[in-house]
Scaffold this motif. Structure first.
Motif, PDB file in Angstrom:
ATOM      1  N   ILE A  41       0.865  -1.204   0.000  1.00 42.13           N
ATOM      2  CA  ILE A  41       0.000   0.000   0.000  1.00 42.13           C
ATOM      3  C   ILE A  41       0.896   1.248   0.000  1.00 42.13           C
ATOM      4  CG2 ILE A  41      -1.745   1.313   1.292  1.00 42.13           C
ATOM      5  CD1 ILE A  41      -2.788  -1.290  -0.002  1.00 42.13           C
ATOM      6  N   LEU A  42       1.936   1.210   0.811  1.00 42.12           N
ATOM      7  CA  LEU A  42       2.826   2.377   0.865  1.00 42.12           C
ATOM      8  C   LEU A  42       3.541   2.584  -0.472  1.00 42.12           C
ATOM      9  CD1 LEU A  42       4.233   1.852   4.462  1.00 42.12           C
ATOM     10  CD2 LEU A  42       2.711   3.685   3.719  1.00 42.12           C
ATOM     11  N   GLU A  43       3.918   1.483  -1.101  1.00 47.40           N
ATOM     12  CA  GLU A  43       4.594   1.583  -2.403  1.00 47.40           C
ATOM     13  C   GLU A  43       3.656   2.125  -3.473  1.00 47.40           C
ATOM     14  OE1 GLU A  43       7.574   1.258  -3.400  1.00 47.40           O
ATOM     15  OE2 GLU A  43       8.568   0.407  -1.661  1.00 47.40           O
ATOM     16  N   THR A  44       2.399   1.629  -3.461  1.00 44.28           N
ATOM     17  CA  THR A  44       1.473   2.028  -4.538  1.00 44.28           C
ATOM     18  C   THR A  44       0.692   3.283  -4.185  1.00 44.28           C
ATOM     19  OG1 THR A  44      -0.218   0.574  -3.635  1.00 44.28           O
ATOM     20  CG2 THR A  44       1.180  -0.354  -5.357  1.00 44.28           C
ATOM     21  N   GLN A  45       0.726   3.658  -2.893  1.00 44.51           N
ATOM     22  CA  GLN A  45       0.038   4.881  -2.427  1.00 44.51           C
ATOM     23  C   GLN A  45      -1.471   4.839  -2.669  1.00 44.51           C
ATOM     24  OE1 GLN A  45       2.273   8.159  -1.642  1.00 44.51           O
ATOM     25  NE2 GLN A  45       3.318   6.364  -0.889  1.00 44.51           N
ATOM     26  N   GLN A  46      -2.052   3.642  -2.598  1.00 46.09           N
ATOM     27  CA  GLN A  46      -3.521   3.526  -2.773  1.00 46.09           C
ATOM     28  C   GLN A  46      -4.166   3.568  -1.391  1.00 46.09           C
ATOM     29  OE1 GLN A  46      -3.211  -0.157  -5.111  1.00 46.09           O
ATOM     30  NE2 GLN A  46      -4.461   0.882  -6.639  1.00 46.09           N
ATOM     31  N   PHE A  47      -4.257   4.782  -0.854  1.00 46.82           N
ATOM     32  CA  PHE A  47      -4.613   4.911   0.558  1.00 46.82           C
ATOM     33  C   PHE A  47      -6.106   4.792   0.855  1.00 46.82           C
ATOM     34  CE2 PHE A  47      -0.493   7.353   0.644  1.00 46.82           C
ATOM     35  CZ  PHE A  47       0.212   6.311   1.241  1.00 46.82           C
ATOM     36  N   ILE A  48      -6.930   5.232  -0.089  1.00 45.61           N
ATOM     37  CA  ILE A  48      -8.375   5.225   0.192  1.00 45.61           C
ATOM     38  C   ILE A  48      -9.123   4.600  -0.984  1.00 45.61           C
ATOM     39  CG2 ILE A  48     -10.395   6.697   0.539  1.00 45.61           C
ATOM     40  CD1 ILE A  48      -8.583   8.607   2.093  1.00 45.61           C
ATOM     41  N   LEU A  49     -10.023   3.656  -0.674  1.00 40.42           N
ATOM     42  CA  LEU A  49     -10.774   2.900  -1.695  1.00 40.42           C
ATOM     43  C   LEU A  49      -9.792   2.334  -2.744  1.00 40.42           C
ATOM     44  CD1 LEU A  49     -14.024   5.091  -2.009  1.00 40.42           C
ATOM     45  CD2 LEU A  49     -13.677   3.022  -0.662  1.00 40.42           C
ATOM     46  N   GLY A  50     -10.153   2.359  -4.031  1.00 38.92           N
ATOM     47  CA  GLY A  50      -9.237   1.826  -5.046  1.00 38.92           C
ATOM     48  C   GLY A  50      -9.165   0.307  -5.039  1.00 38.92           C
ATOM     49  N   GLU A  51      -8.163  -0.244  -5.730  1.00 33.14           N
ATOM     50  CA  GLU A  51      -8.065  -1.690  -5.944  1.00 33.14           C
ATOM     51  C   GLU A  51      -7.896  -2.502  -4.646  1.00 33.14           C
ATOM     52  OE1 GLU A  51      -9.134  -3.367  -8.291  1.00 33.14           O
ATOM     53  OE2 GLU A  51      -8.354  -5.300  -7.594  1.00 33.14           O
ATOM     54  N   PRO A  52      -7.098  -2.044  -3.673  1.00 29.80           N
ATOM     55  CA  PRO A  52      -6.976  -2.875  -2.456  1.00 29.80           C
ATOM     56  C   PRO A  52      -8.329  -3.082  -1.766  1.00 29.80           C
ATOM     57  CG  PRO A  52      -5.296  -1.155  -2.483  1.00 29.80           C
ATOM     58  CD  PRO A  52      -6.220  -0.857  -3.614  1.00 29.80           C
ATOM     59  N   VAL A  53      -9.162  -2.047  -1.777  1.00 29.12           N
ATOM     60  CA  VAL A  53     -10.488  -2.171  -1.154  1.00 29.12           C
ATOM     61  C   VAL A  53     -11.382  -3.068  -2.017  1.00 29.12           C
ATOM     62  CG1 VAL A  53     -12.596  -0.902  -0.534  1.00 29.12           C
ATOM     63  CG2 VAL A  53     -10.355  -0.005   0.141  1.00 29.12           C
ATOM     64  N   ALA A  54     -11.352  -2.858  -3.337  1.00 27.25           N
ATOM     65  CA  ALA A  54     -12.179  -3.678  -4.241  1.00 27.25           C
ATOM     66  C   ALA A  54     -11.792  -5.158  -4.122  1.00 27.25           C
ATOM     67  CB  ALA A  54     -12.007  -3.191  -5.677  1.00 27.25           C
ATOM     68  N   GLU A  55     -10.489  -5.409  -3.987  1.00 28.43           N
ATOM     69  CA  GLU A  55     -10.010  -6.794  -3.862  1.00 28.43           C
ATOM     70  C   GLU A  55     -10.569  -7.442  -2.586  1.00 28.43           C
ATOM     71  OE1 GLU A  55      -5.711  -6.955  -4.486  1.00 28.43           O
ATOM     72  OE2 GLU A  55      -5.683  -8.693  -3.143  1.00 28.43           O
ATOM     73  N   PHE A  56     -10.501  -6.695  -1.488  1.00 30.41           N
ATOM     74  CA  PHE A  56     -11.039  -7.225  -0.226  1.00 30.41           C
ATOM     75  C   PHE A  56     -12.554  -7.422  -0.332  1.00 30.41           C
ATOM     76  CE2 PHE A  56     -12.865  -6.150   4.062  1.00 30.41           C
ATOM     77  CZ  PHE A  56     -12.682  -7.410   4.597  1.00 30.41           C
ATOM     78  N   GLU A  57     -13.234  -6.484  -0.970  1.00 33.89           N
ATOM     79  CA  GLU A  57     -14.694  -6.603  -1.102  1.00 33.89           C
ATOM     80  C   GLU A  57     -15.081  -7.860  -1.886  1.00 33.89           C
ATOM     81  OE1 GLU A  57     -16.018  -1.893  -0.899  1.00 33.89           O
ATOM     82  OE2 GLU A  57     -15.653  -2.785  -2.857  1.00 33.89           O
ATOM     83  N   ARG A  58     -14.334  -8.150  -2.958  1.00 34.76           N
ATOM     84  CA  ARG A  58     -14.648  -9.351  -3.761  1.00 34.76           C
ATOM     85  C   ARG A  58     -14.424 -10.618  -2.932  1.00 34.76           C
ATOM     86  NH1 ARG A  58     -12.106  -6.264  -7.913  1.00 34.76           N
ATOM     87  NH2 ARG A  58     -10.082  -7.245  -7.487  1.00 34.76           N
ATOM     88  N   ALA A  59     -13.294 -10.656  -2.229  1.00 36.46           N
ATOM     89  CA  ALA A  59     -12.973 -11.853  -1.426  1.00 36.46           C
ATOM     90  C   ALA A  59     -13.993 -12.023  -0.289  1.00 36.46           C
ATOM     91  CB  ALA A  59     -11.566 -11.733  -0.867  1.00 36.46           C
TER      92      ALA A  59
END
Ligand SMILES: Cc1ncc(COP(=O)(O)O)c(C=O)c1O
Length: 396
Positions: A41-59
């Protein structure tokens, strides 16, 4: 008075300390995986919503067997979002329990609706469907639009009855599933039972973030779309606001941590069930377990209803001398907690609901008798023996 002259019961005997919850034991084996996820997350700077959140939502949706999972900032916001997205607000009423965490009621008020309370079932501590039916059959000053049962301590409210009542009276069902990740009713997971469900990932929960986080689940595509819009200030298109929503977004860091933990939560819930079974066996073996719901000389153990899969967020006993017992355990450095010492209708902030002492006798009795004992997946058998032996000493 020297210790040896004190009555046997009052002598301080520290066998071993037992914590109410020890999250460090969960962190140790996951450390590398979690640090890698946070680093990404720190490397990609995707701090709010975005793909990390979408990924968790799908799982999460796959895990629960629901069509839509919408991550948000807390369980409290999840409840508010579920109520608001269902179109419930001023001029509507929602029926819920007086024996829960404050947010079950405050979220209804925050949506502008009226909170109507009714008593609990003393065997499960969950909202009584009979009580709800009486409310729905009675004269309603404000029309009831939804029922909000709480799956308290990790056990689903009686969903066979709530679905029937909901259907017969044409009201929506919103699950407060904050404490019940992985719990089931007749083989179906909490989160997919009602029209919508709210989860909390507060650090003490069975599936937990490293801070505040929550989620709403639903099988209704229109509701899901509205939930996504409301969690982001009512925006469908950036900076075009269709409704007054709120900032209830989920952080990428929390989502990344939750994605890691999601893979382990089934195993943790399984371990919690083993811990609960061990407590049952130890209390029975010590001759301390009492039948019914009214404790006298021993303790009343929690009850898993047939057809339900309890995930033991808490293991809650009843004792007639609860406060003394808690003090005794504390002296032996054994953790315990009271969920909840004051029922919601008697809270200072909720006087506006117009209830008074005596209105919900079962919730009031539960508030006087319940005691949650240490429970978490890594709790060891010898620690449980220590807890039960201390309670046996107290009651002897
Ligand atoms: C039953 C219940 N509802 C709602 C909430 C609110 O969740 P959060 O603390 O994530 O806002 C909690 C959390 O403690 C809860 O236990």
């Amino acid at each position: 008075m020297p210790d040896s002259a004190a009555p046997a019961r009052d002598r301080v005997k520290v066998t071993q300390a037992v914590p109410m919850l020890d999250l460090k034991r969960q962190y140790a084996p996951l450390r590398d995986e979690l640090l890698t996820a946070v680093d990404r997350i720190l490397e990609t700077q995707q701090f709010i919503l975005g793909e990390p959140v979408a990924e968790f939502e799908r799982a999460a949706a796959t895990h629960l067997g629901v069509d839509h999972a919408i991550g948000c900032s807390s369980g409290t916001d999840a409840l508010w979002l579920a109520i608001a997205a269902a179109g419930i607000g001023p001029g509507d009423a929602v029926v819920t329990t007086p024996f829960s965490f404050f947010a079950s009621v405050s979220a209804i008020l925050r949506a502008g609706a009226r909170a109507v309370l009714t008593d609990i079932d003393p065997a499960t501590f969950n909202l009584s469907s009979k009580g709800v039916e009486e409310v729905l059959r009675g004269r309603q000053e404000v029309p009831v639009r939804a029922i909000l049962p709480v799956h308290l301590y990790g056990q689903c409210a009686d969903w066979t009855e709530f679905s029937r009542v909901g259907r017969e009276h044409g009201v929506k069902l919103i699950e407060d599933a904050a404490q019940a990740w992985g719990a089931e009713w007749n083989g179906k997971k909490a989160g997919g039972l009602g029209d919508a469900a709210a989860f909390s990932f507060y650090p003490t929960k069975n599936l937990s973030a490293a801070g505040d986080a929550g989620m709403v689940t639903t099988n209704d595509a229109d509701l899901a779309e509205r939930l996504r819009m409301l969690r982001q200030h009512g925006m469908r298109r950036r900076y075009y606001h269709d409704e007054v929503g709120w900032n209830a977004r989920l952080d990428g860091m929390q989502a990344a941590i939750l994605s890691v933990k999601l893979k382990h939560v089934e195993g943790w819930n399984h371990a919690r069930r083993t811990v609960a079974r061990r407590y049952h066996a130890l209390f029975h073996a010590a001759g301390l377990a009492e039948c019914g719901t009214r404790p006298s000389h021993g303790v009343v153990l929690p009850h898993e209803v047939a057809g339900s899969r309890h995930v033991w967020h808490q293991y809650v006993i009843r004792s007639a001398r609860r406060d003394e017992m808690r003090a005794f355990l504390a002296k032996r450095q054994i953790g315990s907690e009271i969920y909840y010492p004051v029922p919601l209708h008697l809270q200072e902030a909720l006087k506006c609901l117009g209830y008074r002492e005596g209105n919900f006798p079962e919730a009031e009795r539960a508030a006087r008798e319940v005691l949650a004992l240490p429970i978490f997946p890594e709790l060891r058998e010898d620690e449980q023996q220590t807890v039960v032996a201390a309670i046996a000493d107290f009651l002897s």
